[in-house]
Write a protein that holds these residues in place. Structure first.
Motif, PDB file in Angstrom:
ATOM      1  N   TYR A  74       5.909   2.897   0.705  1.00 51.88           N
ATOM      2  CA  TYR A  74       5.019   1.748   0.799  1.00 51.88           C
ATOM      3  C   TYR A  74       4.949   1.192   2.214  1.00 51.88           C
ATOM      4  CZ  TYR A  74       4.282   0.303  -4.123  1.00 51.88           C
ATOM      5  OH  TYR A  74       3.887   0.200  -5.421  1.00 51.88           O
ATOM      6  N   LEU A  75       3.751   0.819   2.623  1.00 52.29           N
ATOM      7  CA  LEU A  75       3.571  -0.106   3.734  1.00 52.29           C
ATOM      8  C   LEU A  75       3.362  -1.493   3.145  1.00 52.29           C
ATOM      9  CD1 LEU A  75       2.949  -0.813   6.772  1.00 52.29           C
ATOM     10  CD2 LEU A  75       0.530  -0.538   6.137  1.00 52.29           C
ATOM     11  N   PHE A  76       4.195  -2.436   3.595  1.00 48.00           N
ATOM     12  CA  PHE A  76       3.983  -3.840   3.235  1.00 48.00           C
ATOM     13  C   PHE A  76       3.310  -4.508   4.435  1.00 48.00           C
ATOM     14  CE2 PHE A  76       7.858  -4.508   0.127  1.00 48.00           C
ATOM     15  CZ  PHE A  76       7.374  -3.521  -0.701  1.00 48.00           C
ATOM     16  N   GLU A  77       2.023  -4.797   4.305  1.00 47.71           N
ATOM     17  CA  GLU A  77       1.306  -5.497   5.372  1.00 47.71           C
ATOM     18  C   GLU A  77       1.339  -6.991   5.037  1.00 47.71           C
ATOM     19  OE1 GLU A  77      -0.377  -4.741   8.481  1.00 47.71           O
ATOM     20  OE2 GLU A  77      -0.090  -6.890   8.344  1.00 47.71           O
ATOM     21  N   HIS A  78       2.050  -7.752   5.862  1.00 52.36           N
ATOM     22  CA  HIS A  78       2.280  -9.165   5.542  1.00 52.36           C
ATOM     23  C   HIS A  78       1.314 -10.108   6.237  1.00 52.36           C
ATOM     24  CE1 HIS A  78       5.884  -7.891   3.529  1.00 52.36           C
ATOM     25  NE2 HIS A  78       6.425  -7.427   4.620  1.00 52.36           N
ATOM     26  N   ARG A  79       0.516  -9.606   7.186  1.00 58.37           N
ATOM     27  CA  ARG A  79      -0.429 -10.485   7.890  1.00 58.37           C
ATOM     28  C   ARG A  79      -1.813 -10.430   7.251  1.00 58.37           C
ATOM     29  NH1 ARG A  79       0.709 -12.489  12.951  1.00 58.37           N
ATOM     30  NH2 ARG A  79      -0.746 -14.058  12.192  1.00 58.37           N
ATOM     31  N   ASP A  80      -2.507 -11.578   7.305  1.00 66.10           N
ATOM     32  CA  ASP A  80      -3.924 -11.567   6.976  1.00 66.10           C
ATOM     33  C   ASP A  80      -4.640 -10.707   8.010  1.00 66.10           C
ATOM     34  OD1 ASP A  80      -3.451 -13.382   4.920  1.00 66.10           O
ATOM     35  OD2 ASP A  80      -3.854 -15.115   6.195  1.00 66.10           O
ATOM     36  N   GLY A  81      -5.686 -10.069   7.589  1.00 62.50           N
ATOM     37  CA  GLY A  81      -6.413  -9.209   8.526  1.00 62.50           C
ATOM     38  C   GLY A  81      -5.768  -7.847   8.539  1.00 62.50           C
ATOM     39  N   ALA A  82      -6.551  -6.846   8.863  1.00 63.03           N
ATOM     40  CA  ALA A  82      -6.069  -5.458   8.821  1.00 63.03           C
ATOM     41  C   ALA A  82      -5.580  -5.035  10.196  1.00 63.03           C
ATOM     42  CB  ALA A  82      -7.201  -4.548   8.365  1.00 63.03           C
ATOM     43  N   HIS A  83      -4.393  -4.442  10.218  1.00 64.32           N
ATOM     44  CA  HIS A  83      -3.800  -3.961  11.466  1.00 64.32           C
ATOM     45  C   HIS A  83      -3.530  -2.465  11.339  1.00 64.32           C
ATOM     46  CE1 HIS A  83      -2.764  -8.055  13.018  1.00 64.32           C
ATOM     47  NE2 HIS A  83      -2.897  -8.323  11.739  1.00 64.32           N
ATOM     48  N   ARG A  84      -3.569  -1.758  12.454  1.00 62.80           N
ATOM     49  CA  ARG A  84      -3.096  -0.374  12.452  1.00 62.80           C
ATOM     50  C   ARG A  84      -1.642  -0.400  12.891  1.00 62.80           C
ATOM     51  NH1 ARG A  84      -6.736   4.435  14.416  1.00 62.80           N
ATOM     52  NH2 ARG A  84      -5.100   5.415  13.158  1.00 62.80           N
ATOM     53  N   ARG A  85      -0.767   0.019  12.022  1.00 63.16           N
ATOM     54  CA  ARG A  85       0.664  -0.070  12.280  1.00 63.16           C
ATOM     55  C   ARG A  85       1.227   1.270  12.739  1.00 63.16           C
ATOM     56  NH1 ARG A  85       1.834  -5.433  12.706  1.00 63.16           N
ATOM     57  NH2 ARG A  85       1.207  -6.610  10.831  1.00 63.16           N
ATOM     58  N   HIS A  86       2.224   1.202  13.628  1.00 61.38           N
ATOM     59  CA  HIS A  86       2.888   2.390  14.128  1.00 61.38           C
ATOM     60  C   HIS A  86       4.206   2.621  13.397  1.00 61.38           C
ATOM     61  CE1 HIS A  86       0.590   3.241  17.888  1.00 61.38           C
ATOM     62  NE2 HIS A  86       0.184   2.004  17.662  1.00 61.38           N
ATOM     63  N   VAL A  87       4.376   3.831  12.954  1.00 63.45           N
ATOM     64  CA  VAL A  87       5.615   4.250  12.307  1.00 63.45           C
ATOM     65  C   VAL A  87       6.194   5.388  13.141  1.00 63.45           C
ATOM     66  CG1 VAL A  87       6.518   5.447  10.277  1.00 63.45           C
ATOM     67  CG2 VAL A  87       4.954   3.516   9.996  1.00 63.45           C
ATOM     68  N   ALA A  88       7.461   5.286  13.495  1.00 66.58           N
ATOM     69  CA  ALA A  88       8.117   6.387  14.190  1.00 66.58           C
ATOM     70  C   ALA A  88       8.893   7.189  13.148  1.00 66.58           C
ATOM     71  CB  ALA A  88       9.060   5.862  15.271  1.00 66.58           C
ATOM     72  N   ALA A  89       8.593   8.466  13.063  1.00 65.78           N
ATOM     73  CA  ALA A  89       9.302   9.331  12.120  1.00 65.78           C
ATOM     74  C   ALA A  89      10.220  10.259  12.905  1.00 65.78           C
ATOM     75  CB  ALA A  89       8.310  10.151  11.304  1.00 65.78           C
ATOM     76  N   HIS A  90      11.443  10.367  12.441  1.00 66.57           N
ATOM     77  CA  HIS A  90      12.428  11.235  13.087  1.00 66.57           C
ATOM     78  C   HIS A  90      13.066  12.082  11.992  1.00 66.57           C
ATOM     79  CE1 HIS A  90      15.504  12.224  16.172  1.00 66.57           C
ATOM     80  NE2 HIS A  90      16.199  12.471  15.082  1.00 66.57           N
ATOM     81  N   VAL A  91      12.994  13.390  12.154  1.00 64.75           N
ATOM     82  CA  VAL A  91      13.587  14.297  11.174  1.00 64.75           C
ATOM     83  C   VAL A  91      14.616  15.159  11.883  1.00 64.75           C
ATOM     84  CG1 VAL A  91      13.112  16.084   9.462  1.00 64.75           C
ATOM     85  CG2 VAL A  91      11.361  14.368   9.989  1.00 64.75           C
ATOM     86  N   SER A  92      15.787  15.293  11.286  1.00 67.65           N
ATOM     87  CA  SER A  92      16.759  16.241  11.833  1.00 67.65           C
ATOM     88  C   SER A  92      17.198  17.182  10.743  1.00 67.65           C
ATOM     89  CB  SER A  92      17.955  15.512  12.458  1.00 67.65           C
ATOM     90  OG  SER A  92      18.537  14.635  11.553  1.00 67.65           O
ATOM     91  N   ALA A  93      17.388  18.442  11.137  1.00 63.53           N
ATOM     92  CA  ALA A  93      17.685  19.482  10.144  1.00 63.53           C
ATOM     93  C   ALA A  93      18.440  20.612  10.834  1.00 63.53           C
ATOM     94  CB  ALA A  93      16.418  20.018   9.524  1.00 63.53           C
TER      95      ALA A  93
ATOM     96  N   HIS B 211       0.815  -1.207   0.000  1.00 59.78           N
ATOM     97  CA  HIS B 211       0.000   0.000   0.000  1.00 59.78           C
ATOM     98  C   HIS B 211       0.850   1.259   0.000  1.00 59.78           C
ATOM     99  CE1 HIS B 211      -3.300  -2.671   1.027  1.00 59.78           C
ATOM    100  NE2 HIS B 211      -2.495  -3.222   1.919  1.00 59.78           N
ATOM    101  N   LEU B 212       0.444   2.241  -0.789  1.00 54.40           N
ATOM    102  CA  LEU B 212       1.141   3.529  -0.813  1.00 54.40           C
ATOM    103  C   LEU B 212       0.669   4.395   0.347  1.00 54.40           C
ATOM    104  CD1 LEU B 212       1.220   4.306  -4.613  1.00 54.40           C
ATOM    105  CD2 LEU B 212       3.202   4.226  -3.092  1.00 54.40           C
ATOM    106  N   VAL B 213       1.597   4.870   1.164  1.00 56.60           N
ATOM    107  CA  VAL B 213       1.241   5.689   2.328  1.00 56.60           C
ATOM    108  C   VAL B 213       2.009   7.007   2.354  1.00 56.60           C
ATOM    109  CG1 VAL B 213       0.562   3.687   3.720  1.00 56.60           C
ATOM    110  CG2 VAL B 213       2.942   4.496   3.812  1.00 56.60           C
ATOM    111  N   THR B 214       2.550   7.416   1.220  1.00 61.74           N
ATOM    112  CA  THR B 214       3.334   8.654   1.165  1.00 61.74           C
ATOM    113  C   THR B 214       2.570   9.838   1.754  1.00 61.74           C
ATOM    114  OG1 THR B 214       4.176   7.824  -0.947  1.00 61.74           O
ATOM    115  CG2 THR B 214       4.783  10.076  -0.345  1.00 61.74           C
ATOM    116  N   ARG B 215       1.356  10.021   1.281  1.00 62.72           N
ATOM    117  CA  ARG B 215       0.594  11.181   1.732  1.00 62.72           C
ATOM    118  C   ARG B 215       0.295  11.105   3.225  1.00 62.72           C
ATOM    119  NH1 ARG B 215      -4.241  13.103  -2.012  1.00 62.72           N
ATOM    120  NH2 ARG B 215      -2.463  12.850  -3.447  1.00 62.72           N
TER     121      ARG B 215
END
Lengths: 139, 139, 139
Positions: free
Chosen positions: B120-139, B18-22
């Motif tokens: 992309y999110l690659f969801e490898h399990r059957d069934g829908a899960h809400r996945r956590h992504v940690a984003a870290h930006v340094s500038a 799945h595309l999750v860029t936005r």
């Protein structure tokens, strides 16, 4: 700003998939003083590699070995780089298929791993080697 | 120096690619104020993973699923870690084969993705899960 | 603090696995002035990818091509994304299996690569393309 850079020499592990989370964290005691940062864990080899994966069941580690050794068979007849042994070229391929570096956010003094995530060393060569990991933390 | 660290909780997606860029960019509105930096996108799971790949054709996503499920078959007889279902051990392997973290340069307020790259999110399990992504930006 | 961000346009390489360590380092002359830092090397494409791997033997590069083209065959009958050629969907899959970004500690003016590690461009498409790599160094 804080930079931490450490050369972490892991214990020798036999071929297989090994959890090294504690070993890596213990080599970076400065982590505990970091509120918000990012840790880069980098393996300096071409026949061992890294992953973050399931940190509980030993059968997961065994099944990793089974699958990878079926997918990239030792001594496959189509390999030409065979001077260093039947396990050498497969080790390079398995390393390319997995990770050489992991970038992990650090929050409140710890790598922000998910509940089931542990840092894995994938040792792809027969025989036990002591592998070098370069850790770099910025905060 | 600027640090941004966010816990991004994605929507629930079914097994697949799945595309999750936005969704990721919208969770990081501070990106737009960054001239030069780097963003680390990190998934906190062991049976879902990340990639940067082709952002246009739905048939690419379908072919990903076909290939990965042939390469790492659900319920293969050589797996021993089967308590959590036929899709569980394959999910761990697919996660190890793809990415747990992506490090993307940020330029002029946006991730410096190539024209055809999406997150992309690659969801490898059957069934829908809400996945956590940690984003870290340094500038 | 120092940020370096460069768009590195590589030479055109044919399908295969190519060492580009020197080409990347030469595009980042500022590296030599950095004592401690981290370099992120990011490829802005979806049908070419990166790795760190064995930097000595040409037969390693050949065996990579052999293995990857057997594992993800051109023109496999189960692919539906075929409009751009038999090598296109396999290229996307090979890119997902390898690396889009490498995070490498920098020590004493150089990437802290292991003795046998070199930076690889994996060109997965037939025909030679000039690929863009975004390099970001912070120190």
């Amino acid at each position: 700003m804080i930079w931490i850079q450490e050369d972490v020499r892991l214990r020798a592990y036999p071929r297989g998939f090994h959890l090294v989370t504690r070993e890596v964290e213990e080599a970076l005691p400065e982590l505990s003083s970091i509120g918000v940062g990012v840790a880069h864990v980098f393996i300096r080899h071409t026949s061992a590699s890294l992953a973050l994966n399931e940190n509980a069941s030993p059968d997961v580690r065994r099944d990793f070995e089974t699958w990878f050794s079926r997918a990239v068979p030792d001594g496959a007849p189509y390999f030409t780089h065979t001077l260093e042994g039947d396990d050498d070229m497969p080790a390079h391929i398995k390393a390319a298929l997995t990770a050489v570096s992991l970038s992990i956010p650090v929050t409140a003094g710890r790598p922000a791993l998910g509940q089931w995530q542990g840092i894995y060393l994938f040792e792809h060569r027969d025989g036990a080697h002591r592998r070098h990991v370069a850790a770099h933390v910025s905060a």
